[in-house]
Design a protein around this motif. Structure first.
Motif, short mmCIF file in Angstrom:
data_model
loop_
_atom_site.label_atom_id
_atom_site.label_comp_id
_atom_site.label_asym_id
_atom_site.label_seq_id
_atom_site.Cartn_x
_atom_site.Cartn_y
_atom_site.Cartn_z
N THR A 1 -30.72 4.41 38.48
CA THR A 1 -30.32 5.51 37.61
C THR A 1 -31.53 6.30 37.13
N THR B 1 -33.24 8.18 40.04
CA THR B 1 -32.46 9.35 40.44
C THR B 1 -32.66 10.50 39.46
N GLU B 2 -32.63 10.22 38.18
CA GLU B 2 -32.87 11.26 37.16
C GLU B 2 -34.29 11.81 37.29
N GLU C 1 -29.44 -1.49 39.17
CA GLU C 1 -28.65 -0.29 38.85
C GLU C 1 -29.38 0.59 37.84
#
Length: 239
Positions: A221, A224-225, A217
């Motif tokens: 994250t 994706t950023e 996870e």
């Protein structure tokens, strides 16, 4: 090997004969009748089997060698030996095709969201200690480059390709290798809107840490950023 290949090859009697020879050998490889390490018959014997000139045979062998399917060895134990093309060589071939297509930086960034986020589960699960050490070494090299004002897209693309290698899946590695050229193109365009450097490298470190911790996870994250900033910069440059 001579007995093994006795009835494999069919005479060639058409235009572009060298390509027909290449295609025949590829079919034999796919069927498992020829395998890496096998030695092909001599040029003279191939000329007789295919019913073509030595020039045609040599052209076919050159194409197979260029494609990474053959290696030519010289000397008393030399000859034409079949090989397995590396993921890097296969990826370069795909990269050439992609680079010639009308692909934009925005197209590439969208594809990276799908490919790189999809790659993370396997990278997190399968990364070895050696893989993780390599990721951190690349981060440290990039941090030094940022301090020296020498950070570039090559370092960024290499880090993302190395994550794909953590999957230990040659198909995924090949896919990322094929993306190398387009990825650099999109990163260069992103660099026009905002210079690359400290923030991107910091995100690379966080990615390496998440992979080391087997924290999918967290890795998702950060990725994706990270890709989101590139996508926004590309859109800004387009507008």
């Amino acid at each position: 090997m001579a007995t093994k290949t006795t009835d494999m090859f069919l005479p060639v009697n058409v235009d572009r004969a060298s390509q027909v020879i290449v295609d025949q050998i590829k079919v034999l490889i796919r069927a498992g009748k020829l395998q890496p390490g096998d030695r092909l018959p001599s040029e003279r014997e191939l000329c007789q089997r295919f019913n073509v000139s030595r020039v045609t045979v040599r052209e076919a062998l050159r194409v197979l060698e260029t494609n990474g399917l053959l290696t030519i060895r010289v000397g008393s134990h030399g000859g034409a030996f079949l090989t397995s093309p590396s993921a890097e060589r296969l990826g370069l071939g795909l990269a050439d095709l992609i680079s010639l297509a009308p692909v934009t930086a925005h197209n590439v960034t969208e594809a990276r969201f799908i490919v790189e986020l999809g790659t993370l589960p396997l990278a997190v699960e399968r990364a070895t200690e050696e893989d993780i050490a390599a990721l951190f070494a690349m981060v440290e090299e990039a941090e030094q480059a940022v301090k020296a004002g020498q950070y570039n897209v090559e370092l960024s693309a290499a880090f993302h390709t190395r994550i794909a290698q953590c999957t230990h899946n040659p198909a995924i590695e090949m896919l990322m290798q094929s993306f190398n050229g387009p990825m650099r193109m999109s990163l260069e365009e992103s660099h026009i809107s905002a210079p690359m450097g400290k923030q991107g490298v910091a995100e690379h470190r966080r990615l390496a840490e998440a992979i080391e911790a087997r924290d999918l996870e967290a890795a998702r994250t950060v990725m994706t950023e990270h890709l989101g900033r590139t996508a926004e910069r590309v859109r800004t440059h387009i507008s």
